[in-house]
Motif scaffolding. Structure first.
Motif, PDB file in Angstrom:
ATOM      1  N   PRO A 142       7.255 -14.577   9.165  1.00 28.65           N
ATOM      2  CA  PRO A 142       6.462 -13.351   9.109  1.00 28.65           C
ATOM      3  C   PRO A 142       7.091 -12.260   8.250  1.00 28.65           C
ATOM      4  CG  PRO A 142       7.748 -13.357  11.120  1.00 28.65           C
ATOM      5  CD  PRO A 142       8.078 -14.640  10.392  1.00 28.65           C
ATOM      6  N   VAL A 143       8.105 -12.574   7.459  1.00 25.34           N
ATOM      7  CA  VAL A 143       8.746 -11.573   6.610  1.00 25.34           C
ATOM      8  C   VAL A 143       7.694 -10.836   5.790  1.00 25.34           C
ATOM      9  CG1 VAL A 143      10.285 -11.236   4.629  1.00 25.34           C
ATOM     10  CG2 VAL A 143      10.927 -12.815   6.449  1.00 25.34           C
ATOM     11  N   ILE A 144       7.766  -9.502   5.751  1.00 25.32           N
ATOM     12  CA  ILE A 144       6.871  -8.713   4.905  1.00 25.32           C
ATOM     13  C   ILE A 144       7.334  -8.867   3.465  1.00 25.32           C
ATOM     14  CG2 ILE A 144       5.951  -6.428   4.416  1.00 25.32           C
ATOM     15  CD1 ILE A 144       5.106  -7.641   7.128  1.00 25.32           C
ATOM     16  N   ASP A 145       6.472  -9.440   2.633  1.00 30.30           N
ATOM     17  CA  ASP A 145       6.871  -9.809   1.279  1.00 30.30           C
ATOM     18  C   ASP A 145       6.108  -9.049   0.202  1.00 30.30           C
ATOM     19  OD1 ASP A 145       8.504 -11.163  -0.410  1.00 30.30           O
ATOM     20  OD2 ASP A 145       7.602 -13.129  -0.136  1.00 30.30           O
ATOM     21  N   HIS A 146       5.048  -8.310   0.566  1.00 29.62           N
ATOM     22  CA  HIS A 146       4.308  -7.483  -0.387  1.00 29.62           C
ATOM     23  C   HIS A 146       3.901  -6.182   0.294  1.00 29.62           C
ATOM     24  CE1 HIS A 146       4.013  -9.994  -3.915  1.00 29.62           C
ATOM     25  NE2 HIS A 146       3.615 -11.025  -3.192  1.00 29.62           N
ATOM     26  N   GLY A 147       3.878  -5.086  -0.511  1.00 30.74           N
ATOM     27  CA  GLY A 147       3.595  -3.772   0.022  1.00 30.74           C
ATOM     28  C   GLY A 147       4.914  -3.110   0.377  1.00 30.74           C
ATOM     29  N   PRO A 148       4.876  -2.086   1.224  1.00 29.98           N
ATOM     30  CA  PRO A 148       3.672  -1.461   1.744  1.00 29.98           C
ATOM     31  C   PRO A 148       3.004  -0.560   0.704  1.00 29.98           C
ATOM     32  CG  PRO A 148       5.631  -0.363   2.596  1.00 29.98           C
ATOM     33  CD  PRO A 148       6.111  -1.512   1.783  1.00 29.98           C
ATOM     34  N   VAL A 149       1.677  -0.386   0.839  1.00 26.21           N
ATOM     35  CA  VAL A 149       0.923   0.557   0.017  1.00 26.21           C
ATOM     36  C   VAL A 149       0.096   1.428   0.949  1.00 26.21           C
ATOM     37  CG1 VAL A 149       0.825  -0.994  -1.962  1.00 26.21           C
ATOM     38  CG2 VAL A 149      -1.047  -1.009  -0.307  1.00 26.21           C
ATOM     39  N   VAL A 150      -0.152   2.670   0.521  1.00 23.35           N
ATOM     40  CA  VAL A 150      -0.932   3.618   1.323  1.00 23.35           C
ATOM     41  C   VAL A 150      -2.315   3.756   0.704  1.00 23.35           C
ATOM     42  CG1 VAL A 150      -1.095   5.979   2.183  1.00 23.35           C
ATOM     43  CG2 VAL A 150       1.138   4.867   2.017  1.00 23.35           C
ATOM     44  N   ALA A 151      -3.349   3.671   1.529  1.00 21.97           N
ATOM     45  CA  ALA A 151      -4.723   3.795   1.055  1.00 21.97           C
ATOM     46  C   ALA A 151      -5.507   4.678   2.016  1.00 21.97           C
ATOM     47  CB  ALA A 151      -5.384   2.420   0.946  1.00 21.97           C
ATOM     48  N   GLY A 152      -6.613   5.245   1.513  1.00 24.39           N
ATOM     49  CA  GLY A 152      -7.469   6.089   2.335  1.00 24.39           C
ATOM     50  C   GLY A 152      -7.158   7.560   2.140  1.00 24.39           C
ATOM     51  N   THR A 153      -7.860   8.402   2.876  1.00 28.55           N
ATOM     52  CA  THR A 153      -7.651   9.849   2.800  1.00 28.55           C
ATOM     53  C   THR A 153      -6.438  10.245   3.615  1.00 28.55           C
ATOM     54  OG1 THR A 153      -9.064  10.238   4.727  1.00 28.55           O
ATOM     55  CG2 THR A 153     -10.124  10.211   2.551  1.00 28.55           C
ATOM     56  N   SER A 154      -5.970  11.470   3.389  1.00 25.11           N
ATOM     57  CA  SER A 154      -4.777  11.942   4.090  1.00 25.11           C
ATOM     58  C   SER A 154      -4.995  11.923   5.600  1.00 25.11           C
ATOM     59  CB  SER A 154      -4.447  13.364   3.619  1.00 25.11           C
ATOM     60  OG  SER A 154      -3.103  13.647   3.786  1.00 25.11           O
TER      61      SER A 154
END
Length: 384
Positions: A253-265
């Motif tokens: 389950p290693v996080i291998d892509h991201g993190p990215v932030v999306a959406g409004t504040s």
């Protein structure tokens, strides 16, 4: 964010070599580097070529756009990123501005609030570069700090994140540093702990640092102090057992892509891809980590890309999908088996490399479904 002045029309353009890294967007242009040693600038709305520039050495990474400058690392480099030089081009014309043959190549880079390019060079060093001149604004080597903490082996995960005069550096050893954006001075160090090494950079949003962890979770830190705000991790072991994966180590389950932030504040979410194939989204308001999708239902980390109020995710093998960043509902799915790079995306369009071809599709609907192969099969059945 890129704003397309003319109506977007899906397009594809054959280039002079395979696309290196991923395309990037700046203004109304898309920039792509190819293995033939050329940087291409194309009109994002139509794919029309604006300029091309051939480099003396082949590009070693995707371009970076800062202010009105495009930076490309070029030349041979070792596995640590050392050895490549940096070439700076005028973003509007492609004219050379400066080059640094000893710049030390990087895989990815970020741009801070003042337009300086933040790069990780070698294993341990973070550097802020003036894109207009190539001068180093500051350089911070974290080796001495980590040796003082009994860490003799580590490397910086790039790109380096920045917001509000703070620069955040994530190490593979599950450690985060906060640096002063003006001079690179170390402000804080936080070791959050994880079973396995980390693989992704940090992202900073609204004064909070978000990192994906080596054990498949998310940690949120205060950007000013490094204090822990939240930590979430799904029950991966139960999920793996439920789908017939008895050994979690085989479905990491290693996080291998991201993190990215999306959406409004007000309704922002943090998106990540885990190696076991699952796309995850963290609701910053409710502080809840959601498991959204494993589109191909197999191993391989999806790569999420923020696209306005949507997120485009791409899995190994060419599976792709778009999601509403607010309610996390899937909007469409598609597959391009020849997809060869991660996409660049805006609210209107997303663009990726398909070998030697650069392809652009509308973010709202995705690639058009082709029915050309269905008709002959139906005809054959009728003839029989």
């Amino acid at each position: 964010m890129t704003e397309l002045s003319a109506g977007f029309v899906p397009w594809s353009r054959r280039l002079d070599g395979e696309v290196v890294g991923r395309p990037v967007m700046g203004g109304d242009l898309v920039y792509a580097a190819t293995g033939a040693g050329t940087v291409h600038a194309l009109r994002a709305a139509s794919g029309e070529t604006v300029w091309t520039r051939h480099l003396d050495e082949p590009p070693a990474s995707a371009p970076v756009v800062a202010h009105d400058t495009v930076l490309v690392t070029a030349g041979e480099r070792d596995r640590h990123g050392n050895g490549a030089g940096v070439v700076a081009l005028d973003a509007a014309t492609g004219d050379p501005r400066w080059d640094d043959p000893h710049g030390g190549g990087w895989c990815d880079a970020a741009v801070d609030d003042d337009g300086r390019v933040l790069v990780a060079t070698g294993h341990t060093t973070v550097r802020a570069v003036d894109p207009d001149t190539g001068a180093t604004a500051w350089r911070t080597d974290l080796a001495a700090h980590e040796l003082a903490s009994d860490r003799s082996s580590f490397f910086v995960l790039d790109p380096v994140a920045a917001e509000g005069g703070r620069v955040v550096v994530h190490l593979d050893t599950s450690v985060c540093y906060g640096l002063d954006g003006g001079d690179g001075t170390v402000l804080w160090r936080t070791a959050y702990g994880s079973y396995y090494d980390a693989w992704t950079p940090a992202v900073v949003h609204d004064g909070v640092v978000y990192v994906g962890t080596g054990d498949g979770g998310l940690v949120a830190l205060d950007a000013a102090t490094g204090a822990r705000r939240a930590a979430r991790r799904p029950q991966w072991e139960e999920l793996h057992a439920g789908v017939g994966w008895p050994d979690p180590r085989e479905r990491s389950p290693v996080i291998d892509h991201g993190p990215v932030v999306a959406g409004t504040s007000a309704g922002a979410s943090v998106w990540m891809g885990a190696r076991n194939g699952f796309l995850c989204a963290y609701d910053t308001g409710g502080r809840t980590l959601h498991l959204l999708d494993n589109l191909p239902a197999r191993w391989g980390a999806p790569a999420p890309v923020a696209a306005g109020d949507r997120v485009v995710a791409v899995w190994p093998g060419g599976h792709m999908a778009a999601y509403d960043a607010t309610d996390r509902e899937r909007l469409w799915t598609a597959r391009d088996r020849k997809l060869s790079t991660l996409p660049a995306a805006t609210a209107e369009m997303f663009c990726y490399g398909r070998g030697r071809t650069l392809v652009a599709h509308p973010t709202a609907t995705g690639p058009a479904t082709s029915r050309r192969l269905a008709l002959p099969r139906l005809l054959l059945r009728r003839r029989r």
